[in-house]
Write a protein that holds these residues in place. Structure first.
Motif, PDB file in Angstrom:
ATOM      1  N   GLU A   1      50.913  77.875  50.172  1.00 34.09           N
ATOM      2  CA  GLU A   1      51.469  77.013  51.222  1.00 34.09           C
ATOM      3  C   GLU A   1      51.996  75.696  50.676  1.00 34.09           C
ATOM      4  OE1 GLU A   1      46.861  76.942  51.856  1.00 34.09           O
ATOM      5  OE2 GLU A   1      48.410  78.353  51.166  1.00 34.09           O
TER       6      GLU A   1
ATOM      7  N   VAL B   1      58.287  78.400  51.403  1.00 32.31           N
ATOM      8  CA  VAL B   1      58.960  78.048  52.645  1.00 32.31           C
ATOM      9  C   VAL B   1      59.506  79.340  53.239  1.00 32.31           C
ATOM     10  CG1 VAL B   1      60.850  76.749  53.703  1.00 32.31           C
ATOM     11  CG2 VAL B   1      59.560  75.749  51.793  1.00 32.31           C
TER      12      VAL B   1
ATOM     13  N   GLU C   1      66.425  72.129  58.967  1.00 36.91           N
ATOM     14  CA  GLU C   1      65.024  71.716  59.028  1.00 36.91           C
ATOM     15  C   GLU C   1      64.216  72.357  57.903  1.00 36.91           C
ATOM     16  OE1 GLU C   1      61.244  72.074  62.115  1.00 36.91           O
ATOM     17  OE2 GLU C   1      63.294  72.277  62.872  1.00 36.91           O
ATOM     18  N   GLN C   2      64.454  73.648  57.659  1.00 40.66           N
ATOM     19  CA  GLN C   2      63.727  74.342  56.599  1.00 40.66           C
ATOM     20  C   GLN C   2      64.064  73.776  55.219  1.00 40.66           C
ATOM     21  OE1 GLN C   2      61.557  75.987  58.569  1.00 40.66           O
ATOM     22  NE2 GLN C   2      61.848  78.020  57.708  1.00 40.66           N
TER      23      GLN C   2
ATOM     24  N   ALA D   1      65.221  70.802  54.578  1.00 43.11           N
ATOM     25  CA  ALA D   1      64.684  69.438  54.472  1.00 43.11           C
ATOM     26  C   ALA D   1      63.237  69.486  53.998  1.00 43.11           C
ATOM     27  CB  ALA D   1      64.787  68.722  55.817  1.00 43.11           C
ATOM     28  N   ARG D   2      62.508  70.507  54.416  1.00 40.79           N
ATOM     29  CA  ARG D   2      61.137  70.681  53.918  1.00 40.79           C
ATOM     30  C   ARG D   2      61.147  70.980  52.421  1.00 40.79           C
ATOM     31  NH1 ARG D   2      57.069  75.610  54.802  1.00 40.79           N
ATOM     32  NH2 ARG D   2      55.315  74.740  53.616  1.00 40.79           N
TER      33      ARG D   2
ATOM     34  N   ARG E   1      63.330  69.914  50.275  1.00 39.92           N
ATOM     35  CA  ARG E   1      63.614  68.638  49.601  1.00 39.92           C
ATOM     36  C   ARG E   1      62.354  67.759  49.548  1.00 39.92           C
ATOM     37  NH1 ARG E   1      68.251  65.395  48.062  1.00 39.92           N
ATOM     38  NH2 ARG E   1      67.309  63.525  47.193  1.00 39.92           N
ATOM     39  N   ARG E   2      61.559  67.763  50.616  1.00 39.28           N
ATOM     40  CA  ARG E   2      60.329  66.963  50.611  1.00 39.28           C
ATOM     41  C   ARG E   2      59.349  67.473  49.549  1.00 39.28           C
ATOM     42  NH1 ARG E   2      61.112  67.229  56.249  1.00 39.28           N
ATOM     43  NH2 ARG E   2      59.557  68.889  56.457  1.00 39.28           N
ATOM     44  N   ILE E   3      59.251  68.795  49.416  1.00 38.31           N
ATOM     45  CA  ILE E   3      58.368  69.375  48.395  1.00 38.31           C
ATOM     46  C   ILE E   3      58.854  68.981  47.003  1.00 38.31           C
ATOM     47  CG2 ILE E   3      57.604  71.547  47.353  1.00 38.31           C
ATOM     48  CD1 ILE E   3      57.691  72.781  50.187  1.00 38.31           C
TER      49      ILE E   3
ATOM     50  N   ALA F   1      59.719  74.928  44.923  1.00 38.15           N
ATOM     51  CA  ALA F   1      59.634  75.661  46.188  1.00 38.15           C
ATOM     52  C   ALA F   1      60.216  77.057  46.014  1.00 38.15           C
ATOM     53  CB  ALA F   1      60.375  74.918  47.297  1.00 38.15           C
TER      54      ALA F   1
END
Length: 337
Positions: free
Chosen positions: A37, A41, A80-81, A83-84, A86-88, A96
């Motif tokens: 997790e 993604v 949205e997916q 962007a997650r 990029r945060r990781i 990722a």
């Protein structure tokens, strides 16, 4: 480019340049502590619906992949997916795995176009060669990656040890993306490792060798330079511009010294040996098989990635095929950056 003649001088690194404290936080991990997790993604149902509609539009209105932009499509769930992702890459474990494109429902060109669009939501694709190549096919060509040949190891089926992509250029990509279209018959396993963790281990176990990694090494530039330019590039393995950044590829370093016609200096050889003493230690990496339709993204300056040797299918239509993108928001999109 850092200039030096012969062996790098001792005064090209200062005590302030070397990162002396252990690096803490999610970027400094060991494989056994990383959970799926942390990096996986899963594409949502809404995102997959958007992808299918985008494929319909791509079929109806053909264009070169490299001119397509996320803004040309209604894909809020995919934004949205990604962007997650990029945060990781920026704040998490720095890699990722996106699972996955419905690749059985599209051809390779359509899958590549969707991959380009999704990757562009993460960061800007940039050139991977001096000729402006933006989309790069990772395939075994049967060639050998000899010093000065310009043949990159990713065009062979041999093992590729832990490295950063484009370590031999002034402006390496910030992120590297891979889309798996087809797997090899056997082998070709992927591995990622935290160079922040490796640096911590070097600080603890090889403190005398660590400063040399902040001094320049010669890298083979893989024939990606203009006529009259030098065939080798000088840069350190580690840099400290506020966050530790790595630039490592033993293949290009060995080839760089071969092109210079000189052996690597004694301290440099010891430092590289110490680096491999750390990065090839069991349990440090996260290992996986990238499956068709899956996309892998890594922070190219914080992580190293590698690939085991592989054996391909005899049928060319079944041979291992990945598509690579280099992503960077800074500088020019051209190869020199």
């Amino acid at each position: 480019m850092i200039e030096f003649n012969g062996h790098p001088p001792e005064d090209q690194v200062t005590d302030l340049s070397v990162w002396h404290e252990p690096i803490e936080g999610p970027s400094a991990w060991v494989g056994r502590d990383v959970r799926p997790e942390d990096y996986r993604v899963e594409l949502s149902v809404a995102c997959l619906d958007e992808i299918r509609r985008a494929v319909d539009e791509i079929r109806a209105f053909p264009l070169p992949t490299i001119v397509r932009r996320p803004a040309d499509f209604a894909m809020p769930a995919c934004c949205e997916q990604m962007a997650r992702v990029r945060r990781i890459l920026d704040k998490g474990v720095r890699f990722a795995i996106v699972d996955r494109l419905p690749i059985a429902e599209m051809d390779a060109g359509e899958a590549t176009a969707i991959y380009w669009i999704l990757s562009s939501m993460v960061s800007r694709p940039v050139a991977q060669k001096l000729d402006g190549t933006l989309v790069y096919d990772v395939l075994d060509t049967g060639q050998q990656a000899l010093p000065g040949s310009g043949v990159r190891p990713d065009k062979t089926n041999t093992e590729i040890r832990f490295h950063n992509d484009n370590a031999y250029n002034d402006t390496p990509p910030d992120y590297v993306g891979l889309l798996c279209l087809r797997q090899a018959m056997s082998g070709g396993h992927s591995r990622v490792i935290s160079f922040h963790t490796a640096h911590n281990a070097l600080l603890a176990r090889h403190p005398n060798e660590l400063p040399r990694l902040y001094q320049p090494f010669w890298f083979d530039r893989q024939r990606e330079y203009h006529a009259g330019d030098r065939a080798v590039f000088a840069a350190p393995v580690f840099e400290n511009p506020g966050e530790l950044k790595a630039r490592f590829s033993v293949h290009q370093i060995n080839s760089g010294y071969a092109l210079r016609g000189e052996p690597i200096d004694t301290k440099g050889a010891a430092a590289i040996a110490a680096m491999f003493d750390i990065v090839e230690e069991d349990g440090l990496s996260v290992d996986f098989d990238l499956e068709p339709g899956q996309m892998q993204f890594v922070d190219n300056r914080a992580l190293g990635h590698s690939r085991t040797a592989f054996v391909d299918y005899p049928d060319p239509e079944r041979r291992r095929h990945l598509v690579r993108l280099w992503l960077r928001d800074r500088g020019r999109r051209a190869y020199p950056g």
